[in-house]
Design a protein around this motif. Structure first.
Motif, short mmCIF file in Angstrom:
data_model
loop_
_atom_site.label_atom_id
_atom_site.label_comp_id
_atom_site.label_asym_id
_atom_site.label_seq_id
_atom_site.Cartn_x
_atom_site.Cartn_y
_atom_site.Cartn_z
N LEU A 166 0.87 -1.17 0.00
CA LEU A 166 0.00 0.00 0.00
C LEU A 166 0.90 1.22 0.00
O LEU A 166 1.87 1.28 0.77
N LYS A 167 0.63 2.16 -0.89
CA LYS A 167 1.44 3.37 -1.02
C LYS A 167 0.52 4.58 -1.00
O LYS A 167 -0.64 4.48 -1.39
N ALA A 168 1.06 5.73 -0.58
CA ALA A 168 0.24 6.94 -0.54
C ALA A 168 1.09 8.17 -0.87
O ALA A 168 2.27 8.24 -0.52
N ILE A 169 0.45 9.10 -1.55
CA ILE A 169 1.00 10.45 -1.74
C ILE A 169 -0.06 11.39 -1.17
O ILE A 169 -1.21 11.35 -1.60
N THR A 170 0.34 12.20 -0.20
CA THR A 170 -0.58 13.11 0.46
C THR A 170 -0.02 14.52 0.37
O THR A 170 1.17 14.74 0.62
N THR A 171 -0.88 15.47 0.05
CA THR A 171 -0.45 16.85 -0.06
C THR A 171 -1.60 17.78 0.33
O THR A 171 -2.69 17.33 0.62
N CYS A 172 -1.32 19.08 0.33
CA CYS A 172 -2.35 20.06 0.64
C CYS A 172 -3.42 20.04 -0.44
O CYS A 172 -3.12 19.87 -1.61
N GLY A 173 -4.66 20.22 -0.03
CA GLY A 173 -5.76 20.21 -0.98
C GLY A 173 -6.06 21.60 -1.50
O GLY A 173 -5.38 22.58 -1.16
N PRO A 174 -7.13 21.72 -2.33
CA PRO A 174 -7.54 23.02 -2.84
C PRO A 174 -7.84 23.99 -1.70
O PRO A 174 -8.32 23.58 -0.64
N ASN A 175 -7.59 25.25 -1.90
CA ASN A 175 -7.81 26.30 -0.91
C ASN A 175 -6.93 26.15 0.32
O ASN A 175 -7.19 26.76 1.34
N ALA A 176 -5.89 25.34 0.24
CA ALA A 176 -5.04 25.10 1.40
C ALA A 176 -4.37 26.39 1.88
O ALA A 176 -4.07 26.52 3.05
N CYS A 177 -4.17 27.34 0.99
CA CYS A 177 -3.48 28.56 1.39
C CYS A 177 -4.32 29.37 2.36
O CYS A 177 -3.79 30.24 3.04
N CYS A 178 -5.59 29.10 2.47
CA CYS A 178 -6.44 29.90 3.34
C CYS A 178 -6.64 29.27 4.71
O CYS A 178 -7.39 29.82 5.53
N TYR A 179 -6.03 28.17 4.99
CA TYR A 179 -6.15 27.55 6.31
C TYR A 179 -4.95 27.91 7.16
O TYR A 179 -3.83 27.93 6.68
N CYS A 180 -5.18 28.18 8.40
CA CYS A 180 -4.08 28.46 9.32
C CYS A 180 -3.66 27.16 9.97
O CYS A 180 -4.36 26.65 10.84
#
Length: 182
Positions: A166-180
């Motif tokens: 099992l492998k995964a790539i995880t990153t920031c999602g859309p609108n991530a720049c607006c979350y603190c």
């Protein structure tokens, strides 16, 4: 604001993800988005005996992802395994399904995040095959488990599942720049 907007367009009034150390409202910038690449969850070979009961289910591989440092995380989860039988099989079918458990809420029931992917053995043929599929998911701190379920009695030969991973790539999602998230 859509996901293509400039991160400088974020508003101070935008709700922040609450963290114990979150004392400053600061929008993330695109270049601050981190990515987690997680390879692992490799299992030892599993042999399904002839005439195993229909409905028998068991986990074959597991992967844990801690994405708490990412804003609005999204993941692509990929499963792969080799299926082989050493004698001519006459019948048999199994399914593979990915389940997600929350590390943040360990008492919650695991939920299926993929359909049940079916594999049907080809009667009378000696074979070894590789199957692979992927799904997308979102959310923080998750454990992923692939569960195999026997859907038709295996007849004629035992089936071996090997090199399951099992492998995964995880990153920031859309609108991530607006979350603190700091």
């Amino acid at each position: 604001m859509n996901y293509m907007s400039n991160c400088n367009d974020c508003h101070e009034s935008y709700d922040c993800i609450k963290k114990p150390y979150d004392h400053i409202k600061k929008p993330y910038k695109k270049d601050e988005c981190k990515t987690i690449i997680k390879c692992g969850g490799i299992s030892t070979p599993v042999t399904l005996p002839i005439a195993i009961a229909v409905g028998t289910s068991f986990p074959i591989v597991h992967l844990s992802i801690d994405s708490t440092g990412l804003c609005n995380p999204s993941s692509i989860i990929e499963f792969e395994t080799n299926i082989s039988y050493l004698a001519a099989i006459t019948a048999g079918a199994i399914t593979f399904q990915i389940f997600k458990s929350s590390k943040c809420n360990p008492t919650a029931e695991p939920i299926a995040i993929s359909p049940a992917w079916a594999y049907t053995a080809l009667p009378g043929i000696l074979t070894s095959e590789n199957i692979k599929f992927f799904v997308c998911d979102s959310g923080d701190c998750a454990d992923y488990t692939v569960v195999v379920t026997v859907t038709t009695v295996l007849a004629g030969a035992a089936v071996t599942l090997s090199n399951s991973n099992l492998k995964a790539i995880t990153t920031c999602g859309p609108n991530a720049c607006c979350y603190c998230c700091k």
